[in-house]
Design a protein around this motif. Structure first.
Motif, PDB file in Angstrom:
ATOM      1  N   PHE A  42       0.810  -1.213   0.000  1.00 41.62           N
ATOM      2  CA  PHE A  42       0.000   0.000   0.000  1.00 41.62           C
ATOM      3  C   PHE A  42       0.848   1.270   0.000  1.00 41.62           C
ATOM      4  O   PHE A  42       0.413   2.300  -0.516  1.00 41.62           O
ATOM      5  N   THR A  46       0.228   3.770  -2.994  1.00 39.37           N
ATOM      6  CA  THR A  46      -0.093   5.173  -2.703  1.00 39.37           C
ATOM      7  C   THR A  46       0.831   6.105  -3.473  1.00 39.37           C
ATOM      8  O   THR A  46       0.396   7.103  -4.062  1.00 39.37           O
ATOM      9  N   PHE A 186      -5.839   4.308   0.621  1.00 42.46           N
ATOM     10  CA  PHE A 186      -4.549   3.635   0.717  1.00 42.46           C
ATOM     11  C   PHE A 186      -3.651   4.299   1.755  1.00 42.46           C
ATOM     12  O   PHE A 186      -2.872   3.626   2.437  1.00 42.46           O
ATOM     13  N   THR A 189      -4.930   3.092   5.063  1.00 44.55           N
ATOM     14  CA  THR A 189      -4.640   1.660   5.153  1.00 44.55           C
ATOM     15  C   THR A 189      -3.174   1.435   5.495  1.00 44.55           C
ATOM     16  O   THR A 189      -2.831   0.584   6.336  1.00 44.55           O
ATOM     17  N   THR A 190      -2.288   2.208   4.859  1.00 44.93           N
ATOM     18  CA  THR A 190      -0.856   2.124   5.157  1.00 44.93           C
ATOM     19  C   THR A 190      -0.580   2.474   6.614  1.00 44.93           C
ATOM     20  O   THR A 190       0.217   1.803   7.292  1.00 44.93           O
ATOM     21  N   THR A 223      -3.292  -3.677  -7.823  1.00 43.95           N
ATOM     22  CA  THR A 223      -3.740  -2.586  -6.951  1.00 43.95           C
ATOM     23  C   THR A 223      -4.019  -1.320  -7.753  1.00 43.95           C
ATOM     24  O   THR A 223      -5.147  -0.827  -7.774  1.00 43.95           O
TER      25      THR A 223
END
Length: 305
Positions: A42, A46, A186, A189-190, A223
């Motif tokens: 991620f 990103t 993202f 999420t990271t 992704t």
């Protein structure tokens, strides 16, 4: 020509999604934990999306009111990715990805439970077929022993992704550009995986150049690229046909598991996959099925004076 392009983009979307095991399993075989793999995935995704938005001169501006929704979406996305990768420890990658593909069933159930959107008999029949398909996939050998833990973990992945879709469709973020939405999801999420790594023992270093290559491909193909082609497919042929083409995702994963990693593929698993694909297709085509049956009944119904 536009429809032909749409079908091409839809196939690329589902095939790239199905490539996740191809890049993930070698990393796990090198000793990398799924938390570290997902963090790198991620972060790189990103960065790639950010560069793409800068090149296309797209705005990064969002409202502070959107931040709680980004966090909620990141939570569901994190849960989905984490449980899917965890499921690889209990079953073949192809089988795990196919069980994950039951998420349209859970979208239907969540819409019914939370928003009172009634489901037709076609939908309930599809749900029954999906349950039978998952049962087939989770049975081991001739003794029909269920790997309850593994199936439960992967089903949590499907529920997480279904929750992500429901929140997007029912929130103010529905009209946001998908690249911008994915970029901020993202980011959070990271951060979530970073926090999990900080609590759980730290980030693993990448073993070698080969591993870096797999991580970059994992971030770019299943992704970033898959999200871009998804947008293009929906624009040309609509969400329904794009979703039908998504059936290539578990098929791709199963083929990779069998032909690349030598995973066993039995007739029982084949039946389970077919049942799940039929169930998902029935949910997507509920309206078409009902209209076709109604038209057929009207044609064969006796006419009375």
């Amino acid at each position: 020509m536009n429809r032909l392009k749409g079908f091409f983009y839809g196939i690329i979307t589902s095939v790239t999604f199905g490539l996740i095991p191809l890049f993930t399993l070698p990393l796990m075989q090198q000793g990398m934990k799924f938390d570290s793999i997902l963090f790198y995935r991620f972060v790189l995704a990103t960065v790639a999306l950010g560069i793409m938005m800068v090149v296309k001169k797209e705005s990064f501006r969002v409202s502070w009111k959107d931040v709680p929704l980004f966090i909620l979406l990141a939570f569901f996305y994190t849960a989905s990715a984490m449980f899917l990768f965890w499921g690889y420890d209990f079953m073949g990658a192809g089988v795990a990805t196919t069980i994950h593909f039951t998420y349209p069933v859970f979208v239907t159930l969540l819409m019914l439970a939370l928003f009172r959107e009634k489901a037709s008999w076609v939908t309930w029949l599809a749900i029954a077929l999906a349950v039978c398909g998952v049962s087939r996939l989770s049975m081991e050998g001739s003794d029909l022993t269920l790997d309850v833990l593994g199936v439960g973990i992967v089903l949590l992945s499907a529920i997480g992704y279904a929750s992500y879709i429901v929140v997007v469709n029912k929130s103010r973020l529905k009209g946001m550009d998908n690249r911008k939405l994915a970029f901020y999801v993202f980011i959070f999420t990271t951060l979530m995986f970073g926090g999990k790594l900080w609590i759980g023992g730290g980030l693993q270093p990448v073993p070698d150049t080969w591993a870096w290559g797999n991580l970059i491909l994992l971030a770019v193909l299943p992704t970033v690229i898959s999200n871009i082609t998804l947008l293009l497919a929906v624009r040309h042929i609509g969400g329904t046909l794009t979703s039908i083409l998504g059936a290539m995702e578990p098929v791709t994963a199963v083929c990779i598991g069998a032909f690349v990693f030598g995973e066993r593929f039995t007739a029982q698993e084949g039946v389970g996959i077919v049942l799940i694909l039929i169930a998902v297709s029935m949910i997507i085509l509920t309206g078409t099925i009902r209209r076709t049956l109604s038209s057929f009944v009207r044609k064969i119904r006796p006419r009375h004076a």
